[in-house]
Scaffold this active site. Structure first.
Site, PDB file in Angstrom:
ATOM      1  CG  HIS A 136      -1.942  -1.129   1.148  1.00 56.16           C
ATOM      2  ND1 HIS A 136      -2.409  -1.784   2.277  1.00 56.16           N
ATOM      3  CD2 HIS A 136      -2.550  -1.729   0.092  1.00 56.16           C
ATOM      4  CE1 HIS A 136      -3.268  -2.727   1.915  1.00 56.16           C
ATOM      5  NE2 HIS A 136      -3.364  -2.712   0.599  1.00 56.16           N
ATOM      6  CB  CYS A 147       4.103  14.475 -14.204  1.00 56.46           C
ATOM      7  SG  CYS A 147       4.626  15.447 -12.774  1.00 56.46           S
ATOM      8  CB  SER A 250      -2.761  -9.003   8.264  1.00 54.03           C
ATOM      9  OG  SER A 250      -3.737  -8.632   7.299  1.00 54.03           O
ATOM     10  CG  ASN A 275      -4.481 -10.984  13.454  1.00 54.56           C
ATOM     11  OD1 ASN A 275      -3.862  -9.931  13.319  1.00 54.56           O
ATOM     12  ND2 ASN A 275      -5.806 -11.030  13.540  1.00 54.56           N
ATOM     13  N   GLY A 277      -7.290 -12.072  17.357  1.00 55.73           N
ATOM     14  CA  GLY A 277      -8.639 -11.982  16.820  1.00 55.73           C
ATOM     15  C   GLY A 277      -8.799 -12.726  15.508  1.00 55.73           C
TER      16      GLY A 277
END
Length: 304
Positions: A136, A147, A250, A275, A277
């Protein structure tokens, strides 16, 4: 070494069985690939979006800047740059935590082949990690959408400060900014956005591209924007060269990263997820090891 638990959600203690399974997973791999999300940076003092109670969505319902909104409306760009200008120093001053540093050690040992990160904070780079693919983008560059002009964010901050010197030296505004600093720091977002007083936003000035007078934006993928196909293909290539994949921090909710999980499963690559959760991959069928615990409690106990 950074350690800040205010943005770390409630977590379960990692069991000896979990550690044994992950150690065996890694021992069997000759070349690991790692995907990291916002959860790896929470111990550096940056919040994630979706975690229960401490994530931005659960605390405030906040949604990041939308790409179309940024392009269409001057007021949206003004609001983004004003808030990001004041939030920059907080993000810029964050330091890598033990999880970032451990991954650097893994890479230097030859065990880790590539790191793909969803994060825009560049903490992997600060930790000395090389060959990081930023899905990202990152907050450390500003680019023109028309440009190929680019400028470093550090230099861009200087330009913004010069353009808004009168605002920054306005006693009334400066006093209110200072009074609200503790409140603002609690609303910092992973993309550097921060809540500030309206008077500052509505008076804030920012430049256009010096080369073509086009719109300047941070070199990150806003919501509603697309990851460049060339980068997607590069990530696929790097992941294909590795024999197993670990996800750290993630929820895999966005498809821009989830597609690589689906591809790994299709290729029958072993997959591990650490992770706090639930994640989007929890219901998938395949060779998946899931550990629901704090990353630093897990990663520091693995032997490479």
């Amino acid at each position: 070494m950074a350690r800040n638990l205010c943005f770390v959600p409630a977590f379960k203690t990692c069991t000896e069985k979990d550690l044994e399974l992950l150690q065996n997973f890694i021992d069997k791999s000759k070349k690991l690939a790692v995907i990291t999300g916002a959860g790896i940076s929470t111990e550096s003092g940056l919040p994630d979006y979706r975690s229960k109670d401490v994530g931005l969505y659960s605390r405030s319902g906040y949604r990041p800047m939308n790409y179309t909104e940024f392009l269409r409306h001057y007021s949206s760009r003004q609001r983004y740059w004003a808030r990001s200008f004041l939030g920059w120093n907080y993000v810029h001053n964050r330091q890598p935590n033990i999880s970032h540093l451990t991954l650097t050690d893994w890479q230097r040992s030859g065990k880790l082949g590539t790191i793909v990160t969803q994060n825009v904070d560049r903490l992997h780079h600060k930790a000395g990690t090389e060959s990081v693919l930023e899905l990202h983008g990152n907050l450390y560059n500003v680019k023109c959408i028309q440009c190929d002009y680019r400028i470093s964010r550090i230099l861009f901050q200087t330009i913004l400060a010069e353009m808004n010197d009168d605002l920054l030296n306005d006693e009334s505004i400066r006093t209110r900014l200072e009074e609200g600093r503790n409140i603002y720091n609690r609303t910092i977002r992973p993309d550097g956005d921060i809540d500030i007083i309206d008077d500052f936003v509505y008076s804030f000035r920012f430049p256009m591209c010096r080369r073509c007078d086009g719109i300047l934006k941070p070199d990150i993928v806003f919501f509603g924007d697309n990851v460049q196909q060339q980068l997607v293909e590069q990530i696929h290539q790097q992941l294909n060269e590795c024999d197993s994949l670990i996800v750290f921090g993630s929820s895999l909710k966005v498809f821009s990263i989830f597609r690589f999980i689906l591809h790994a499963i299709q290729c029958e690559k072993p997959l591990a997820i650490v992770n706090i959760g639930p994640t989007r991959a929890d219901t998938l069928q395949g060779n998946i090891l899931k550990i629901d615990s704090k990353i630093s409690d897990v990663i520091t106990k693995i032997q490479i």
